[in-house]
Design a protein around this motif. Structure first.
Motif, PDB file in Angstrom:
ATOM      1  N   ASP A   1       0.843  -1.212   0.000  1.00  0.00           N
ATOM      2  CA  ASP A   1       0.000   0.000   0.000  1.00  0.00           C
ATOM      3  C   ASP A   1       0.873   1.254   0.000  1.00  0.00           C
ATOM      4  OD1 ASP A   1      -2.417  -1.342  -0.027  1.00  0.00           O
ATOM      5  OD2 ASP A   1      -2.468  -1.571   2.148  1.00  0.00           O
TER       6      ASP A   1
ATOM      7  N   ARG B   1      -0.858  -2.591  -5.896  1.00  0.00           N
ATOM      8  CA  ARG B   1      -2.265  -2.633  -5.467  1.00  0.00           C
ATOM      9  C   ARG B   1      -2.812  -4.073  -5.541  1.00  0.00           C
ATOM     10  NH1 ARG B   1      -5.167   1.673  -9.094  1.00  0.00           N
ATOM     11  NH2 ARG B   1      -7.022   0.828  -8.049  1.00  0.00           N
TER      12      ARG B   1
ATOM     13  N   SER C   1      -1.225  -6.130  -2.704  1.00  0.00           N
ATOM     14  CA  SER C   1      -1.790  -5.718  -1.422  1.00  0.00           C
ATOM     15  C   SER C   1      -3.107  -6.461  -1.183  1.00  0.00           C
ATOM     16  CB  SER C   1      -2.024  -4.207  -1.430  1.00  0.00           C
ATOM     17  OG  SER C   1      -2.836  -3.849  -0.341  1.00  0.00           O
TER      18      SER C   1
END
Length: 579
Positions: free
Chosen positions: A83, A105, A108
């Motif tokens: 993140d 992203r 994550s």
């Protein structure tokens, strides 16, 4: 990158340059598995002289502007702070920064999903825990794709997102586009491997004609159980200059494991461990071979060795699980397979092996759950389909068993174990004609467990087809004697008893007498053998002549002092059951 023509491999220097270049590009983007694959191949080729080493590509204006943010974000990315990495890459415009932003992203979301999955590992239905970032990523990547702004790496990521969302048809198209845009990136090829379900689908794809395609085709043949073709491909690659590649040696070992050529596979795995003693990859497959051979000391040594290297690796847990399973400590074994799945919930081997352990513990519902998970991970895993068939057989649900055994047979058409299991199912469902076909086919493809002919003979016996039953018993006994295994095989006495009685009924007293004498070599058939000899001598005393109708060959000609040549039974004698 100029791609070398497939199968020529003339310019190894050019291939080495391409590998060095792709290693650098994948490193910058955090694609560690592709880096490892390319590095292992590059290491197996001769080093380049200084003047041949490819220079770093020139930076664009956008690259220069994003350089500091990219360096910072990459440092966070390497520390698995995804993140944080994505936050500092917002608004960056270079291709490299955009990929790392989207990939951070995605990872994550995967990390959060795995953390949730680990906490509730067990009867998790598919789709209960999802990567929440996937839908947003798909929308953004789709827009860029429509505008033609995705490079080879971003196409690869788009394909992964589509696959995770179960949009498999679209994913295949995108991965094919990714291989065209960047043929050297192994990740795209590997993802494509997982989506191709059969040889027709493979042939229908339009793939770039470069040397990486040969590695892809070899891998694909192994996955599709086309082992002969896979081994030929790998042999060609070794002769082309990749002879030292540990990747190729491991793939050939796995191929031999798949066709149950255990000696050759063990030899290659031992060779691999000599060259790469701290390797953990594929060691779970090596442990499967040691397990099948019941090589306890070697399996124990391997387990201890891997624990010393890294005890929190999936493969290490699977090896320890196999070790405990071999010692019949099934609860402990299941515990280690569960540990492997906590480390990687998509570990195919661990789900299948855990299913086997639950079967041993008679916990059928847990076994079914484990096998289903294995199939979710890889629909081509014949062991999971076969395991489900066995589980439903235990639950006395033959229609279900039949469905799963058929699936396993489609994946392994020449594996006699699947065919014998199918035959048994058909027998339970009173479909004798189908059962006969399965047993004969199992014998024809090379019966691993030497059970097919025996089952076929017993089926003929039940159906009072005595000539056919005798034919099967004859071929069975000839096979057993020719391989020198007769003393270890308890079922030989069953065949001899039947043939003795059969020859007696059709008045072939010499043959009946030979069978009866052989019966006396086996404890469980000795009394019946003696009784038959007494019957024969009583009949002969009455002066009844032997029949001269020798439509059936005598099974013992090669073993008796008689010099009559043996007539091997032709499969045509079994025309009634040939599929």
């Amino acid at each position: 990158m100029a791609a070398t023509r497939s199968s020529e491999f003339g310019d190894l220097v050019q291939i080495k340059k391409q590998l060095i270049s792709i290693i650098a590009q994948c490193k910058e983007r955090g694609l560690v598995h592709s880096v490892k694959w390319a590095s292992e191949l590059a290491f197996s080729l001769d080093p380049l002289p200084l003047n041949e080493i490819p220079p770093q590509p020139d930076l664009t204006e956008e690259d220069a502007q994003d350089l500091d943010a990219l360096c910072l974000a990459k440092s966070y990315f390497d520390l698995k702070e995804y993140d944080r990495a994505a936050y500092f890459l917002r608004g960056c415009r270079s291709q490299k920064a955009y990929f790392l932003y989207m990939y951070s992203r995605y990872l994550s979301g995967e990390k959060k999903k795995d953390d949730e999955t680990v906490d509730s590992l067990g009867p998790l239905e598919k789709g209960q825990v999802r990567n929440e970032a996937l839908r947003e990523l798909r929308v953004e990547l789709s827009k860029k794709h429509s505008a033609g702004e995705l490079d080879g790496f971003a196409l690869y990521l788009y394909g992964v997102v589509l696959r995770k969302l179960d949009l498999l048809k679209e994913a295949v198209e995108i991965f094919v586009a990714a291989t065209h845009a960047l043929p050297m990136h192994w990740g795209s090829w590997l993802e494509l491997c997982n989506l191709i379900t059969n040889i027709e689908m493979l042939k229908s794809l339009s793939l770039p004609d470069c040397w990486v395609k040969d590695f892809f085709m070899a891998h694909m043949y192994t996955e599709l159980q086309m082992i002969k073709e896979a081994l030929q491909k790998y042999q060609t690659l070794m002769e082309a200059g990749f002879g030292k590649s540990t990747y190729i040696i491991s793939q050939i070992a796995v191929a031999y494991h798949n066709i149950r050529d255990i000696d050759q596979a063990l030899y290659l795995f031992n060779k691999l461990r000599e060259q790469d003693p701290f390797r953990i990859e594929n060691m779970d497959t090596f442990s499967n071979l040691l397990y099948v051979r019941s090589m306890k000391p070697e399996l124990s040594y391997l387990a201890h060795n891997l624990v010393e290297i890294d005890k929190y690796k999936v493969e290490t847990c699977c090896v320890i699980g196999n070790y405990y399973s071999l010692r019949s400590q099934h609860e402990k074994a299941a515990l280690y397979f569960q540990r492997a799945l906590k480390l990687n919930p998509r570990c195919l081997g661990a789900w299948t092996l855990m299913g086997h352990e639950y079967m041993e513990m008679k916990n059928t519902s847990a076994a079914i759950q484990a096998y289903r998970h294995a199939i979710e991970v890889n629909k081509r895993d014949y062991r999971a389909w076969y395991g489900l068939g066995q589980t439903y057989e235990i639950l006395k649900m033959p229609f279900y068993s039949l469905y799963y055994y058929r699936k396993a047979h489609q994946l392994r058409p020449n594996d006699s174990r699947m065919l014998v299991a199918l035959g048994e199912c058909y027998e339970k469902l009173s479909q004798q004609v189908e059962a006969k076909k399965c047993y004969w086919r199992a014998y024809s493809v090379g019966d691993v467990e030497r059970m097919a002919l025996l089952k076929l003979a017993k089926l003929h016996e039940q159906l009072t087809e005595s000539d056919d039953a005798a034919q099967c018993y004859i071929i069975y006994i000839q096979d057993i004697f020719s391989s020198g295994e007769q003393l270890e095989h308890a079922e030989v006495s069953t065949a001899l008893r039947y043939l003795g009685q059969y020859y007696f009924k059709i008045k072939l007293y010499d043959e009946a007498s030979l069978c009866a004498q052989r019966c006396c070599d086996y404890n469980d058939a000795r009394e019946e053998g003696k009784a038959l000899l007494r019957q024969i001598s009583a009949v002969r005393e009455q002066g009844e002549p032997s029949s001269t109708d020798l439509t059936l060959p005598c099974v013992f000609n090669p073993l008796s002092n008689n010099t009559t040549p043996v007539r091997r039974v032709s499969p045509l004698d079994l025309s009634s059951v040939t599929p």
